[in-house]
Design an enzyme around this catalytic site. Structure first.
Site, PDB file in Angstrom:
ATOM      1  N   HIS A 190     -49.089  24.111  68.786  1.00  0.00           N
ATOM      2  CA  HIS A 190     -49.877  23.654  67.649  1.00  0.00           C
ATOM      3  C   HIS A 190     -49.389  22.343  67.055  1.00  0.00           C
ATOM      4  O   HIS A 190     -50.033  21.797  66.147  1.00  0.00           O
ATOM      5  CB  HIS A 190     -49.947  24.731  66.564  1.00  0.00           C
ATOM      6  N   ASP A 192     -54.700  30.723  61.667  1.00  0.00           N
ATOM      7  CA  ASP A 192     -53.312  30.747  62.119  1.00  0.00           C
ATOM      8  C   ASP A 192     -52.552  31.789  61.309  1.00  0.00           C
ATOM      9  O   ASP A 192     -52.859  32.017  60.138  1.00  0.00           O
ATOM     10  CB  ASP A 192     -52.696  29.348  61.891  1.00  0.00           C
ATOM     11  N   HIS A 201     -49.507  31.175  60.654  1.00  0.00           N
ATOM     12  CA  HIS A 201     -48.554  30.304  59.972  1.00  0.00           C
ATOM     13  C   HIS A 201     -49.273  29.135  59.323  1.00  0.00           C
ATOM     14  O   HIS A 201     -50.322  28.687  59.809  1.00  0.00           O
ATOM     15  CB  HIS A 201     -47.523  29.770  60.962  1.00  0.00           C
ATOM     16  N   ASP A 228     -47.764  26.150  59.063  1.00  0.00           N
ATOM     17  CA  ASP A 228     -47.258  24.941  59.735  1.00  0.00           C
ATOM     18  C   ASP A 228     -47.114  23.799  58.736  1.00  0.00           C
ATOM     19  O   ASP A 228     -47.509  22.653  58.993  1.00  0.00           O
ATOM     20  CB  ASP A 228     -48.178  24.533  60.891  1.00  0.00           C
ATOM     21  N   HIS A 282     -43.811  22.494  66.077  1.00  0.00           N
ATOM     22  CA  HIS A 282     -45.152  23.057  65.879  1.00  0.00           C
ATOM     23  C   HIS A 282     -45.287  23.635  64.476  1.00  0.00           C
ATOM     24  O   HIS A 282     -46.371  24.097  64.108  1.00  0.00           O
ATOM     25  CB  HIS A 282     -45.496  24.094  66.950  1.00  0.00           C
ATOM     26  N   ASP A 316     -55.229  28.931  66.344  1.00  0.00           N
ATOM     27  CA  ASP A 316     -53.959  29.280  66.964  1.00  0.00           C
ATOM     28  C   ASP A 316     -54.072  30.712  67.486  1.00  0.00           C
ATOM     29  O   ASP A 316     -54.594  31.589  66.799  1.00  0.00           O
ATOM     30  CB  ASP A 316     -52.840  29.179  65.919  1.00  0.00           C
ATOM     31  N   ASP A 337     -51.989  32.991  67.603  1.00  0.00           N
ATOM     32  CA  ASP A 337     -51.345  34.015  66.779  1.00  0.00           C
ATOM     33  C   ASP A 337     -52.137  34.362  65.521  1.00  0.00           C
ATOM     34  O   ASP A 337     -51.724  35.228  64.742  1.00  0.00           O
ATOM     35  CB  ASP A 337     -49.895  33.650  66.454  1.00  0.00           C
ATOM     36  N   GLU A 375     -51.607  27.031  71.197  1.00  0.00           N
ATOM     37  CA  GLU A 375     -50.518  27.988  71.390  1.00  0.00           C
ATOM     38  C   GLU A 375     -50.746  29.004  72.503  1.00  0.00           C
ATOM     39  O   GLU A 375     -50.016  30.001  72.583  1.00  0.00           O
ATOM     40  CB  GLU A 375     -50.171  28.719  70.083  1.00  0.00           C
TER      41      GLU A 375
END
Length: 317
Positions: free
Chosen positions: A106, A133, A135, A137, A150, A236, A238, A281
């Site tokens: 990412h 996502d 996260h 980031d 990332h 992403d 995840d 990702e």
């Protein structure tokens, strides 16, 4: 809602085989996995034009030595950022086109977001970002403890200080008030503090559990529509529940379900607002017989007009 001729796009597939932003190998194989999973065929089957522009190669960028000793592969990620910013700017020139950036980790978004922001600024329109996502980031080069880059693209893309002399100077940045994060469930303390004052709309999984995906997303999409904005979707792996998408190195329990993810994509298609997409990702080395790559291709197909009644039955026996 099914795709109509008026909604057909020229999809430009752009590989971003970057793995320097993550702590493990495998993401560089992501673009090949998307191609093997039939990404072009899925889009063609929905009536869209498809041009595969191949893979982006990183540029050579001179960077200073950063005082944070944890940082990993800083010159390499800076080079990818410069190359992807230019690729995103170039690929977004056609107002009827739709660039699809196939990652790669990412950190790719540092480039895609700033390149698309430059295009939006030149066209006199606002760039909105739907960030799907686990996260945020939202680390800077100073705050990251893992050193995995990332974890910094969103902070860079909105113009947070601390990247000067290390990352390319962006020609345009994203207004944080035009960003909506959904599915967030793993945020470090430093990121949490910065997010609180950022202006970014954050819908974590708790809020999704309470209110549901649809009303939260609909409110954001109404803002994009009212502003006649360009909408970039950055997905992403995840973001998804690990049980349905194992091919990622940063799994976090409690992600979006199969139907929640498809609902988002179906709602996005119905608005006709999406102008570009990141698929980030994917790590084929961690996947199970292409299961995650296939799911992401299916999600992209939903985003591009496949109806819920059109999903094929698959057997992996």
């Amino acid at each position: 809602m099914s795709a109509t001729s008026s909604s057909h796009k020229h999809c430009r597939l752009i590989g971003a085989p970057i793995q320097d932003g993550t702590g493990r190998r495998g993401c560089e194989m992501g673009p090949s996995a998307f191609r093997a999973a039939g990404i072009a065929e899925a889009l063609l089957g929905l009536g869209h034009r498809v041009t595969d522009l191949g893979n982006v190669a990183p540029l050579t960028v001179e960077t200073a030595v950063h005082p944070n000793p944890a940082l990993k592969h800083l010159p390499q990620v800076a080079g990818w950022t410069a190359a992807l910013a230019q690729a995103a700017y170039d690929a977004s020139a056609d107002p009827d086109g739709l660039p699809v950036f196939m990652g790669g980790d990412h950190s790719m978004a540092a480039g895609t977001l700033t390149g698309l922001a430059r295009r939006a600024a030149e066209s006199g329109r606002k760039l909105f970002v739907l960030w799907l996502d686990a996260h945020s980031d939202f680390h800077t080069l100073d705050t990251t403890e893992s050193g995995n880059l990332h974890g910094v693209p969103m902070a860079y893309a909105i113009g947070k200080p601390g990247f000067e002399g290390y990352f390319p100077t962006p020609l345009a940045t994203v207004n944080p008030r035009n960003i909506c994060m959904m599915g967030i469930r793993s945020v470090d303390p430093a990121e949490r503090v910065m997010l609180e004052d950022s202006g970014i709309t954050v819908h974590d999984m708790r809020k999704i559990d309470e209110y549901g995906i649809a009303p939260l997303l609909r409110a954001f999409l109404q803002r994009v529509h009212k502003a006649n904005g360009l909408l970039h979707v950055s997905l992403d792996v995840d973001f998804l529940e690990p049980g349905i998408a194992p091919g990622v190195g940063t799994t976090v329990p409690g992600g979006a379900t199969f139907r929640e993810a498809h609902l988002i994509m179906e709602m996005l298609y119905e608005t006709g607002l999406v102008s570009s997409v990141d698929l980030a990702e994917l790590n084929p080395f961690l996947d199970e017989r292409g299961r995650t790559a296939t799911l992401l291709v299916d999600l992209l197909a939903s985003l591009m007009g496949r109806r819920v009644l059109d999903y094929p039955t698959r057997s992996f026996a």
